[in-house]
Enzyme design. Structure first.
Site, mmCIF file in Angstrom:
data_model
loop_
_atom_site.group_PDB
_atom_site.id
_atom_site.type_symbol
_atom_site.label_atom_id
_atom_site.label_comp_id
_atom_site.label_asym_id
_atom_site.label_seq_id
_atom_site.Cartn_x
_atom_site.Cartn_y
_atom_site.Cartn_z
ATOM 1 N N LYS A 167 -36.446 66.289 -2.020
ATOM 2 C CA LYS A 167 -37.130 66.867 -0.843
ATOM 3 C C LYS A 167 -37.491 68.330 -1.118
ATOM 4 O O LYS A 167 -38.559 68.791 -0.714
ATOM 5 C CB LYS A 167 -36.263 66.755 0.417
ATOM 6 C CG LYS A 167 -36.127 65.358 0.980
ATOM 7 C CD LYS A 167 -37.436 64.754 1.461
ATOM 8 C CE LYS A 167 -37.931 65.366 2.754
ATOM 9 N NZ LYS A 167 -39.182 64.700 3.223
ATOM 10 N N TYR A 227 -31.402 63.085 -3.331
ATOM 11 C CA TYR A 227 -32.298 63.081 -2.163
ATOM 12 C C TYR A 227 -32.767 64.491 -1.821
ATOM 13 O O TYR A 227 -33.969 64.770 -1.766
ATOM 14 C CB TYR A 227 -31.589 62.448 -0.939
ATOM 15 C CG TYR A 227 -32.234 62.852 0.363
ATOM 16 C CD1 TYR A 227 -33.515 62.404 0.682
ATOM 17 C CD2 TYR A 227 -31.591 63.705 1.266
ATOM 18 C CE1 TYR A 227 -34.140 62.810 1.862
ATOM 19 C CE2 TYR A 227 -32.204 64.111 2.432
ATOM 20 C CZ TYR A 227 -33.481 63.655 2.727
ATOM 21 O OH TYR A 227 -34.099 64.062 3.889
ATOM 22 N N THR A 237 -36.254 68.914 5.259
ATOM 23 C CA THR A 237 -34.903 68.721 5.783
ATOM 24 C C THR A 237 -34.056 69.977 5.596
ATOM 25 O O THR A 237 -34.265 70.733 4.629
ATOM 26 C CB THR A 237 -34.225 67.540 5.045
ATOM 27 O OG1 THR A 237 -32.825 67.516 5.353
ATOM 28 C CG2 THR A 237 -34.364 67.635 3.533
ATOM 29 N N ASP A 238 -33.072 70.162 6.477
ATOM 30 C CA ASP A 238 -32.156 71.297 6.298
ATOM 31 C C ASP A 238 -31.258 71.101 5.068
ATOM 32 O O ASP A 238 -30.610 72.040 4.612
ATOM 33 C CB ASP A 238 -31.320 71.544 7.569
ATOM 34 C CG ASP A 238 -30.381 70.408 7.944
ATOM 35 O OD1 ASP A 238 -30.405 69.352 7.271
ATOM 36 O OD2 ASP A 238 -29.626 70.558 8.919
ATOM 37 N N GLU A 239 -31.240 69.883 4.524
ATOM 38 C CA GLU A 239 -30.385 69.628 3.346
ATOM 39 C C GLU A 239 -30.865 70.381 2.111
ATOM 40 O O GLU A 239 -30.126 70.490 1.130
ATOM 41 C CB GLU A 239 -30.314 68.128 3.040
ATOM 42 C CG GLU A 239 -29.580 67.368 4.109
ATOM 43 C CD GLU A 239 -29.036 66.020 3.643
ATOM 44 O OE1 GLU A 239 -28.968 65.776 2.432
ATOM 45 O OE2 GLU A 239 -28.673 65.229 4.525
#
Ligand code: DAU
Length: 299
Positions: A116, A112, A88-90
């Site tokens: 990741k 989260y 994810t870009d997060e």
């Protein structure tokens, strides 16, 4: 946690090209059974929702880190020829201006996104240490049909269909880059076929929007009044803006095909036409709903 509904697989249930195996990526036995004889592994399995990770982070570490470990171990034993890990870009955290490149440092904000980040670093370590042919994608916010009604677009759409208020966190001026699910799938397929092993690819459509504008867009499509917008407390650790540089995946030959206005309309129409699907899901999850109401004061 079991939040998948088999309803989502109805279209392919009689297609002999697919086999459905119910299992848990944290279980080596389940993973060995599912991976037997596979050339490629694509790991979409994850706990994905930021608010849920704020509520109970443990299951995110178990699934998004330890689950990846279980998969990598089995993939190594099976000698698979490609292992695509969806991240994810997060993992980059928030960016005020410009766009994150794949080489930028990771700075995740939530349990989260930290989980990741741990999972993708672990997967890449299997490339470096054991030569497992790992590829990683870091994608921006997906949207489209069949999205679980906990995320912004399906939650707000379904609330509004029911004439319920929509809880905008903080000032609503956070920015997300919206990627239509079919564009995401094309990007993943391309990376799986043509990506270079050991590499990471950002995926984003360049549809940067304020949450408030997305909310107003949904209100307009459904013909609802702006009074249904309720400003609530901000999400703890809320990232202000996500934006990724997608030159690397574009160089492979990918570009998004859905513009945001058309994709949003298609998505909202889908939820209007599939009330049975989302109503059945929304009736469940009492514990999480109670936590959200307490956390954000949305009762
Ligand atoms: O960027 C990719 C990520 O996008 C994925 O890795 C995550 O799995 C996915 O959940 C998504 O994360 P976000 O936190 O950005 O998505 P979410 O739909 O939860 O929220 C989008 C924005 O809307 C965010 O700024 C928080 C805000 N929001 C969300 C909800 C659910 C609200 O203002 N009110 C809400 O009730």
């Amino acid at each position: 946690m079991n939040r998948i509904t088999l309803e989502n697989l109805r279209d392919i249930e009689n297609d002999p090209r697919y086999t459905f195996i119910k299992g848990d990526i944290r279980s080596p036995e389940d993973v060995a059974k599912a991976m037997k004889g596979c050339d490629s592994v694509v790991n979409f399995a994850a706990e994905t929702h930021v608010d849920r990770s704020i509520h109970e982070g443990g299951v995110f570490v178990d699934t998004d880190v330890h689950g990846v470990f279980v998969l990598c171990e089995e993939a190594r034993r099976q000698n698979v020829s490609r292992f695509l890990h969806i991240s994810t870009d997060e993992v980059y955290g928030s960016i005020a201006e410009g766009h994150f490149k794949e080489t930028d440092r990771l700075n995740p904000s939530s349990p989260y996104s930290a989980s990741k980040a741990g999972g993708e670093l672990l997967a890449r370590s299997y490339f470096v240490t054991y030569g497992l042919p790992v590829l990683v994608t870091r994608s921006s916010n997906n949207y489209g049909p069949y999205q679980y009604p906990e995320k912004l677009i399906p939650l707000f759409t379904t609330n509004l269909i029911e004439n319920k208020p929509v809880p905008v966190y903080g000032d609503g001026r956070q920015v997300r880059d919206w990627l239509y699910v079919e564009d995401q799938c094309e990007a993943l397929d391309l990376v799986l076929q043509k990506g270079t092993v050991g590499e990471i690819y950002n995926v984003g459509a360049g549809n940067e929007e304020f949450n408030l504008d997305v909310t107003k867009g949904i209100l307009k499509l459904l013909g609802k009044r702006e009074e249904l917008i309720t400003y609530v407390k901000d999400r703890p650790g809320h990232d202000r803006r996500y934006a990724v540089d997608t030159a690397k995946i574009r160089a492979l030959g990918w570009k998004p095909r859905h513009d945001f206005a058309a994709g949003l309309k298609k998505t909202v129409d889908w939820y209007v036409q599939h009330e049975d699907w989302w109503r059945a899901i929304k009736q469940k999850q009492a514990d999480y709903k109670a936590w959200i109401e307490k956390q954000y004061g949305t009762k």
